[in-house]
Write an enzyme that holds these catalytic residues in place. Sequence first.
Site, PDB file in Angstrom:
ATOM      1  N   MET A 135      39.921  -0.834 100.768  1.00 38.91           N
ATOM      2  CA  MET A 135      40.604   0.377 101.240  1.00 38.91           C
ATOM      3  C   MET A 135      40.777   0.454 102.765  1.00 38.91           C
ATOM      4  O   MET A 135      41.152   1.495 103.283  1.00 38.91           O
ATOM      5  CB  MET A 135      39.868   1.622 100.744  1.00 38.91           C
ATOM      6  CG  MET A 135      39.801   1.730  99.233  1.00 38.91           C
ATOM      7  SD  MET A 135      41.430   1.746  98.467  1.00 38.91           S
ATOM      8  CE  MET A 135      41.921   3.418  98.836  1.00 38.91           C
ATOM      9  N   LYS A 136      40.470  -0.647 103.452  1.00 38.55           N
ATOM     10  CA  LYS A 136      40.677  -0.639 104.911  1.00 38.55           C
ATOM     11  C   LYS A 136      41.908  -1.472 105.244  1.00 38.55           C
ATOM     12  O   LYS A 136      42.204  -2.450 104.535  1.00 38.55           O
ATOM     13  CB  LYS A 136      39.469  -1.269 105.618  1.00 38.55           C
ATOM     14  CG  LYS A 136      38.192  -0.491 105.440  1.00 38.55           C
ATOM     15  CD  LYS A 136      38.101   0.617 106.460  1.00 38.55           C
ATOM     16  CE  LYS A 136      36.893   1.483 106.169  1.00 38.55           C
ATOM     17  NZ  LYS A 136      36.913   2.749 106.882  1.00 38.55           N
ATOM     18  N   ILE A 137      42.560  -1.104 106.313  1.00 36.56           N
ATOM     19  CA  ILE A 137      43.717  -1.890 106.755  1.00 36.56           C
ATOM     20  C   ILE A 137      43.225  -2.972 107.712  1.00 36.56           C
ATOM     21  O   ILE A 137      42.466  -2.685 108.642  1.00 36.56           O
ATOM     22  CB  ILE A 137      44.746  -0.969 107.436  1.00 36.56           C
ATOM     23  CG1 ILE A 137      45.308   0.002 106.383  1.00 36.56           C
ATOM     24  CG2 ILE A 137      45.870  -1.776 108.080  1.00 36.56           C
ATOM     25  CD1 ILE A 137      46.100   1.144 106.960  1.00 36.56           C
ATOM     26  N   LEU A 138      43.624  -4.201 107.448  1.00 40.38           N
ATOM     27  CA  LEU A 138      43.206  -5.290 108.336  1.00 40.38           C
ATOM     28  C   LEU A 138      44.011  -5.215 109.634  1.00 40.38           C
ATOM     29  O   LEU A 138      45.236  -5.100 109.602  1.00 40.38           O
ATOM     30  CB  LEU A 138      43.425  -6.647 107.666  1.00 40.38           C
ATOM     31  CG  LEU A 138      42.626  -6.914 106.383  1.00 40.38           C
ATOM     32  CD1 LEU A 138      42.951  -8.300 105.837  1.00 40.38           C
ATOM     33  CD2 LEU A 138      41.124  -6.776 106.606  1.00 40.38           C
ATOM     34  N   GLY A 197      35.262  -2.791  91.769  1.00 39.16           N
ATOM     35  CA  GLY A 197      35.071  -4.246  91.772  1.00 39.16           C
ATOM     36  C   GLY A 197      35.412  -4.971  90.479  1.00 39.16           C
ATOM     37  O   GLY A 197      34.941  -6.083  90.266  1.00 39.16           O
ATOM     38  N   ASN A 209      38.249  -6.311  89.675  1.00 41.55           N
ATOM     39  CA  ASN A 209      38.977  -7.539  90.033  1.00 41.55           C
ATOM     40  C   ASN A 209      38.028  -8.584  90.619  1.00 41.55           C
ATOM     41  O   ASN A 209      38.199  -9.776  90.376  1.00 41.55           O
ATOM     42  CB  ASN A 209      40.106  -7.242  91.026  1.00 41.55           C
ATOM     43  CG  ASN A 209      41.374  -6.781  90.329  1.00 41.55           C
ATOM     44  OD1 ASN A 209      42.068  -7.586  89.717  1.00 41.55           O
ATOM     45  ND2 ASN A 209      41.649  -5.483  90.392  1.00 41.55           N
ATOM     46  N   ASN A 218      46.419 -10.186  98.441  1.00 45.05           N
ATOM     47  CA  ASN A 218      46.062  -8.837  97.989  1.00 45.05           C
ATOM     48  C   ASN A 218      46.664  -8.606  96.606  1.00 45.05           C
ATOM     49  O   ASN A 218      47.710  -9.162  96.275  1.00 45.05           O
ATOM     50  CB  ASN A 218      46.620  -7.795  98.962  1.00 45.05           C
ATOM     51  CG  ASN A 218      46.249  -6.378  98.561  1.00 45.05           C
ATOM     52  OD1 ASN A 218      45.124  -6.122  98.096  1.00 45.05           O
ATOM     53  ND2 ASN A 218      47.172  -5.441  98.715  1.00 45.05           N
ATOM     54  N   HIS A 275      48.122  -5.520  94.264  1.00 47.21           N
ATOM     55  CA  HIS A 275      48.580  -4.135  94.419  1.00 47.21           C
ATOM     56  C   HIS A 275      49.092  -3.629  93.071  1.00 47.21           C
ATOM     57  O   HIS A 275      49.844  -4.323  92.389  1.00 47.21           O
ATOM     58  CB  HIS A 275      49.687  -4.075  95.476  1.00 47.21           C
ATOM     59  CG  HIS A 275      50.127  -2.687  95.769  1.00 47.21           C
ATOM     60  ND1 HIS A 275      49.378  -1.821  96.540  1.00 47.21           N
ATOM     61  CD2 HIS A 275      51.210  -1.986  95.370  1.00 47.21           C
ATOM     62  CE1 HIS A 275      49.996  -0.661  96.607  1.00 47.21           C
ATOM     63  NE2 HIS A 275      51.113  -0.719  95.903  1.00 47.21           N
TER      64      HIS A 275
END
Length: 192
Positions: free
Chosen positions: A93-96, A18, A20, A110, A112
């Site tokens: 870490m989850k894909i929307l 966390g 960021n 996002n 990256h």
Amino acid sequence: MAKYLGKIKTSVFISGRGSNLNNLIKFSKKKSSPIKIVNVISSNKKAKGLNYAKKNKIPFFISSFDNKLKSDKEIIQILKKLKVKLICLAGYMKILSPYFIKKFNNPILNIHPSLLPKYKGLNTHLRALNNKDKFSGATVHLVNSKIDSGKIILQKKVRISKNDSEETLEKKVLNVEYKIYPKAITKFYSSL
Ligand code: GRF
């Protein structure tokens, strides 16, 4: 910014450390910031980043993801209730799911840790080092249903030195992340 009266209600999605999130909270408190963080979503009940939400009295929700569709619906409900108009993914870490993106129907950003389109996905620092790249960096982009593939809003390079390890490179890139995420948000809203 003409389209938005007042600050944009924002939710930050995290899964871990966390840092960021902490940086975005600090940014959101500046008068010049276009966002107000009204909620934090975590995919992990043990995420250290939740402490930043607690410390700053920002409501948070921990999603179990035992059932993805149920979790997506739950989160959408929360965001609707809070009138959230922007999601900032920060180490999430989850894909929307396409369902989630369609239902939310507002911008999702996002951050990256690579110079996209290079090194989508995980282990970006190790991959850059293994390929003996001269530069790495960070990218803020819009989220669509393909991983790390939406329109790039802002990107900044760092030079990789001979002695860099995964850890030292991560540190360098994180410092860039803290600079460009707030800048990208401001840029994004001033271009609307
Ligand atoms: C950052 O490097 C970010 O770019 C990536 O995951 C990391 C999250 O770090 N998506 P933190 O949780 O914000 O400290």
